[in-house]
Design a protein around this motif. Structure first.
Motif, PDB file in Angstrom:
ATOM      1  N   LEU A 276     -14.877  36.876 -16.048  1.00 31.76           N
ATOM      2  CA  LEU A 276     -14.067  35.773 -15.908  1.00 31.76           C
ATOM      3  C   LEU A 276     -13.001  35.982 -17.055  1.00 31.76           C
ATOM      4  CD1 LEU A 276     -14.517  32.502 -15.503  1.00 31.76           C
ATOM      5  CD2 LEU A 276     -15.382  32.237 -17.861  1.00 31.76           C
ATOM      6  N   PHE A 277     -12.808  36.122 -17.956  1.00 27.47           N
ATOM      7  CA  PHE A 277     -11.998  36.784 -18.175  1.00 27.47           C
ATOM      8  C   PHE A 277     -10.940  37.834 -18.080  1.00 27.47           C
ATOM      9  CE2 PHE A 277     -14.667  35.596 -22.570  1.00 27.47           C
ATOM     10  CZ  PHE A 277     -14.187  33.581 -22.572  1.00 27.47           C
ATOM     11  N   TYR A 278     -11.819  38.802 -18.182  1.00 24.14           N
ATOM     12  CA  TYR A 278     -10.454  40.331 -16.720  1.00 24.14           C
ATOM     13  C   TYR A 278     -10.205  39.815 -15.738  1.00 24.14           C
ATOM     14  CZ  TYR A 278      -9.979  45.102 -15.174  1.00 24.14           C
ATOM     15  OH  TYR A 278      -8.805  45.240 -14.718  1.00 24.14           O
ATOM     16  N   ASN A 279     -10.948  39.327 -15.035  1.00 24.27           N
ATOM     17  CA  ASN A 279     -10.115  38.555 -13.892  1.00 24.27           C
ATOM     18  C   ASN A 279      -8.977  37.384 -14.300  1.00 24.27           C
ATOM     19  OD1 ASN A 279     -11.532  39.992 -11.120  1.00 24.27           O
ATOM     20  ND2 ASN A 279     -13.240  39.465 -12.891  1.00 24.27           N
ATOM     21  N   SER A 280      -9.262  36.375 -15.202  1.00 22.85           N
ATOM     22  CA  SER A 280      -8.482  35.394 -14.990  1.00 22.85           C
ATOM     23  C   SER A 280      -6.869  35.890 -16.280  1.00 22.85           C
ATOM     24  CB  SER A 280      -9.340  34.517 -15.915  1.00 22.85           C
ATOM     25  OG  SER A 280      -9.870  33.776 -15.401  1.00 22.85           O
ATOM     26  N   ILE A 281      -6.990  36.911 -16.766  1.00 23.52           N
ATOM     27  CA  ILE A 281      -6.492  37.876 -17.086  1.00 23.52           C
ATOM     28  C   ILE A 281      -5.212  38.241 -16.328  1.00 23.52           C
ATOM     29  CG2 ILE A 281      -5.392  39.253 -18.946  1.00 23.52           C
ATOM     30  CD1 ILE A 281      -7.477  38.410 -20.849  1.00 23.52           C
ATOM     31  N   LYS A 282      -6.467  39.290 -15.562  1.00 21.10           N
ATOM     32  CA  LYS A 282      -5.006  39.934 -14.774  1.00 21.10           C
ATOM     33  C   LYS A 282      -4.811  39.400 -13.387  1.00 21.10           C
ATOM     34  CE  LYS A 282      -7.544  41.818 -10.830  1.00 21.10           C
ATOM     35  NZ  LYS A 282      -8.764  43.028 -10.435  1.00 21.10           N
ATOM     36  N   SER A 283      -5.119  38.467 -13.149  1.00 15.69           N
ATOM     37  CA  SER A 283      -5.046  37.004 -12.118  1.00 15.69           C
ATOM     38  C   SER A 283      -2.746  36.407 -12.987  1.00 15.69           C
ATOM     39  CB  SER A 283      -5.623  35.375 -11.838  1.00 15.69           C
ATOM     40  OG  SER A 283      -4.933  34.993 -10.405  1.00 15.69           O
ATOM     41  N   TRP A 284      -3.275  36.115 -14.500  1.00 15.08           N
ATOM     42  CA  TRP A 284      -2.128  35.541 -14.148  1.00 15.08           C
ATOM     43  C   TRP A 284      -0.981  37.358 -13.982  1.00 15.08           C
ATOM     44  CZ3 TRP A 284      -0.481  36.220 -20.320  1.00 15.08           C
ATOM     45  CH2 TRP A 284       0.421  35.873 -20.913  1.00 15.08           C
ATOM     46  N   PHE A 285      -1.116  38.265 -15.437  1.00 16.21           N
ATOM     47  CA  PHE A 285      -0.111  39.063 -15.007  1.00 16.21           C
ATOM     48  C   PHE A 285       0.172  39.871 -13.774  1.00 16.21           C
ATOM     49  CE2 PHE A 285      -2.797  41.584 -18.581  1.00 16.21           C
ATOM     50  CZ  PHE A 285      -1.748  40.931 -19.421  1.00 16.21           C
ATOM     51  N   GLN A 286      -1.069  39.039 -12.000  1.00 16.85           N
ATOM     52  CA  GLN A 286      -0.562  39.290 -11.252  1.00 16.85           C
ATOM     53  C   GLN A 286       0.603  37.858 -10.537  1.00 16.85           C
ATOM     54  OE1 GLN A 286      -4.658  40.295  -9.153  1.00 16.85           O
ATOM     55  NE2 GLN A 286      -4.494  42.006  -8.894  1.00 16.85           N
ATOM     56  N   SER A 287       0.218  37.139 -11.042  1.00 10.48           N
ATOM     57  CA  SER A 287       0.629  35.761 -11.185  1.00 10.48           C
ATOM     58  C   SER A 287       0.202  35.058  -9.769  1.00 10.48           C
ATOM     59  CB  SER A 287       2.671  35.686 -10.548  1.00 10.48           C
ATOM     60  OG  SER A 287       3.794  36.686 -11.395  1.00 10.48           O
ATOM     61  N   GLY A 288      -1.333  35.310  -9.791  1.00  7.27           N
ATOM     62  CA  GLY A 288      -1.753  34.461  -8.802  1.00  7.27           C
ATOM     63  C   GLY A 288      -2.060  35.756  -7.426  1.00  7.27           C
ATOM     64  N   ASN A 289      -1.332  36.658  -7.257  1.00  8.54           N
ATOM     65  CA  ASN A 289      -1.493  37.633  -6.187  1.00  8.54           C
ATOM     66  C   ASN A 289      -2.183  38.695  -6.674  1.00  8.54           C
ATOM     67  OD1 ASN A 289      -1.324  38.599  -3.688  1.00  8.54           O
ATOM     68  ND2 ASN A 289       1.039  38.596  -3.878  1.00  8.54           N
ATOM     69  N   SER A 290      -3.627  38.717  -5.847  1.00  6.39           N
ATOM     70  CA  SER A 290      -4.614  39.542  -6.258  1.00  6.39           C
ATOM     71  C   SER A 290      -4.036  40.597  -5.442  1.00  6.39           C
ATOM     72  CB  SER A 290      -5.673  39.504  -4.919  1.00  6.39           C
ATOM     73  OG  SER A 290      -5.943  39.320  -3.871  1.00  6.39           O
ATOM     74  N   LYS A 291      -3.170  40.653  -4.633  1.00 10.82           N
ATOM     75  CA  LYS A 291      -2.360  42.364  -3.929  1.00 10.82           C
ATOM     76  C   LYS A 291      -1.713  42.990  -4.728  1.00 10.82           C
ATOM     77  CE  LYS A 291      -4.282  40.741   0.777  1.00 10.82           C
ATOM     78  NZ  LYS A 291      -5.171  39.767   0.732  1.00 10.82           N
ATOM     79  N   VAL A 292      -1.450  42.409  -5.826  1.00  5.66           N
ATOM     80  CA  VAL A 292      -0.374  43.231  -6.730  1.00  5.66           C
ATOM     81  C   VAL A 292      -1.197  44.276  -7.470  1.00  5.66           C
ATOM     82  CG1 VAL A 292       1.365  42.464  -8.571  1.00  5.66           C
ATOM     83  CG2 VAL A 292       1.379  40.897  -6.323  1.00  5.66           C
ATOM     84  N   ASP A 293      -0.545  45.331  -7.789  1.00  5.35           N
ATOM     85  CA  ASP A 293      -0.914  46.893  -8.139  1.00  5.35           C
ATOM     86  C   ASP A 293      -0.222  45.933  -9.874  1.00  5.35           C
ATOM     87  OD1 ASP A 293      -2.559  48.758  -9.627  1.00  5.35           O
ATOM     88  OD2 ASP A 293      -1.115  50.293  -7.423  1.00  5.35           O
ATOM     89  N   ILE A 294      -1.123  46.384 -10.842  1.00  8.84           N
ATOM     90  CA  ILE A 294      -0.275  45.607 -12.074  1.00  8.84           C
ATOM     91  C   ILE A 294      -0.182  47.702 -12.802  1.00  8.84           C
ATOM     92  CG2 ILE A 294      -0.992  43.704 -12.305  1.00  8.84           C
ATOM     93  CD1 ILE A 294      -3.181  44.001 -13.865  1.00  8.84           C
ATOM     94  N   GLY A 295      -0.777  48.357 -12.040  1.00  9.58           N
ATOM     95  CA  GLY A 295      -1.347  49.853 -13.086  1.00  9.58           C
ATOM     96  C   GLY A 295      -2.254  49.886 -14.374  1.00  9.58           C
ATOM     97  N   PRO A 296      -2.024  51.011 -14.568  1.00  9.46           N
ATOM     98  CA  PRO A 296      -3.256  51.327 -15.750  1.00  9.46           C
ATOM     99  C   PRO A 296      -2.901  50.457 -17.166  1.00  9.46           C
ATOM    100  CG  PRO A 296      -1.726  53.120 -14.659  1.00  9.46           C
ATOM    101  CD  PRO A 296      -1.393  51.882 -14.173  1.00  9.46           C
TER     102      PRO A 296
ATOM    103  N   MET B 137      -5.346  49.966   2.795  1.00  7.19           N
ATOM    104  CA  MET B 137      -5.333  48.858   3.076  1.00  7.19           C
ATOM    105  C   MET B 137      -5.270  47.869   1.875  1.00  7.19           C
ATOM    106  SD  MET B 137      -7.816  49.227   5.516  1.00  7.19           S
ATOM    107  CE  MET B 137      -8.695  47.249   5.093  1.00  7.19           C
ATOM    108  N   PRO B 138      -5.218  46.627   1.532  1.00  9.52           N
ATOM    109  CA  PRO B 138      -4.530  45.937   0.410  1.00  9.52           C
ATOM    110  C   PRO B 138      -5.129  46.661  -0.714  1.00  9.52           C
ATOM    111  CG  PRO B 138      -4.900  44.394   2.844  1.00  9.52           C
ATOM    112  CD  PRO B 138      -5.771  45.889   2.915  1.00  9.52           C
TER     113      PRO B 138
END
Length: 319
Positions: A93-113, A211-212
């Motif tokens: 829950l926390f990880y995906n919420s934080i990751k989604s914030w980094f991605q600005s809500g777009n799950s197809k954005v690669d935020i890098g290692p 693929m995405p």
């Protein structure tokens, strides 16, 4: 889009929590005996007569079955299920919420290692704060022996999870419930490395397939990537788990983490920090693979249901 990116709760989805809990509970129920063996090997120092001594996995398994029966292999399973279920659920829950914030809500954005590691590290700290008391209780119940060894004082003889929780707080206060927290913080690097490796493997593989990056994989692909990422993280960060288990052991007394590190080095040397690694790898690699497979499939199923519901609502509104 901008306001969504600035809202840290925009990416909070209960589906991640439910899927994480499902994966954690399933893997724990199946593989708990290996977790118990790992903990008992980790705290075995050869210098304390109040604990049984194990010379290998087969001997340890036989001794536990002989003195404690099949039930002995599931000591501590209740807090382990609670701990694993809540920890995995909160972590995802926390990880995906934080990751989604980094991605600005777009799950197809690669935020890098690097940002994957930051998201996993922050999620790990939040999860540890909320679940450390459960892990203390699990460790202590796993270290309650039925073969005449071990302490039998009222303060350290537990009849179950709630009794252990109450007695630990009664005799040791909040400090007792947060024993092993410091090495646990160091252990956040374990989750950060694991999730970074897992996300990068999925991302690179999907890019290779054109693929995405959030495209659904097969069960075997999830199993392979989860196993590889867990193996990498486990071997890299295992010593903190030994130190954490020893500090949570009710049969041993360490002044602080430094004392535990020095004592382990003096008695066993470098190999002491890797005690129980074999049963740990036998447990955590398949456990993590199973957890991630259940998580990925449950989360995709839940998100699919939600998407169908939204499409049906939009269709009704348009008509």
């Amino acid at each position: 889009m901008t306001s969504k990116a600035k809202n840290p709760f925009a990416g909070v989805r209960y589906e991640h929590l439910v899927a994480g809990v499902s994966g954690g509970v399933a893997s724990t129920l199946i593989l708990h005996p290996l977790d118990l063996l790992k903990i008992r090997f980790a705290v075995s120092d050869g210098a304390t007569s109040s604990k049984p001594q194990y010379t290998g996995l087969t001997q340890a398994l036989g001794q536990i079955l002989r003195h404690e029966g099949p039930r002995g292999l599931y000591r501590g399973v209740t807090p382990n299920v609670w701990g694993a279920g809540s920890a995995w659920g909160l972590y995802f829950l926390f990880y995906n919420s934080i990751k989604s914030w980094f991605q600005s809500g777009n799950s197809k954005v690669d935020i890098g290692p690097s940002l994957h590691m930051v998201a996993a590290g922050e999620a790990g700290i939040l999860t540890l704060v909320m679940t450390n008391p459960i892990w203390v209780i699990k460790t202590r119940l796993c270290l309650q022996y039925s073969d005449g060894t071990g302490s039998a004082t009222p303060a350290t003889r537990y009849s179950g999870m709630m009794d252990a929780l109450v007695k630990t707080y009664k005799y040791e206060g909040m400090r007792g419930l947060y024993k092993g927290f410091v090495p646990g913080v160091f252990g956040v690097s374990h989750g950060a490395l694991q999730f970074m490796a897992y996300e990068e493997l999925k991302s690179k593989y999907n890019k290779y397939r054109s693929m995405p990056i959030d495209a659904k994989l097969t069960t075997m692909e999830y199993l392979a990537f989860a196993s590889l990422s867990k193996l990498f993280a486990a071997v890299t960060t295992y010593p903190y788990q030994v130190l954490r288990a020893r500090m949570q052991d009710q049969h041993a007394q360490y002044d602080n983490l430094r004392h535990c590190i020095r004592h382990t080095w003096r008695v066993h040397g470098l190999i002491g920090y890797y005690k129980g690694l074999a049963p740990n790898l036998m447990r955590v690699v398949p456990a993590t693979a199973l957890t991630f497979v259940v998580y990925e499939n449950v989360s995709h199923y839940l998100f699919g249901l939600q998407k169908q519901k939204e499409e049906a609502e939009n269709k009704d509104q348009s008509s």
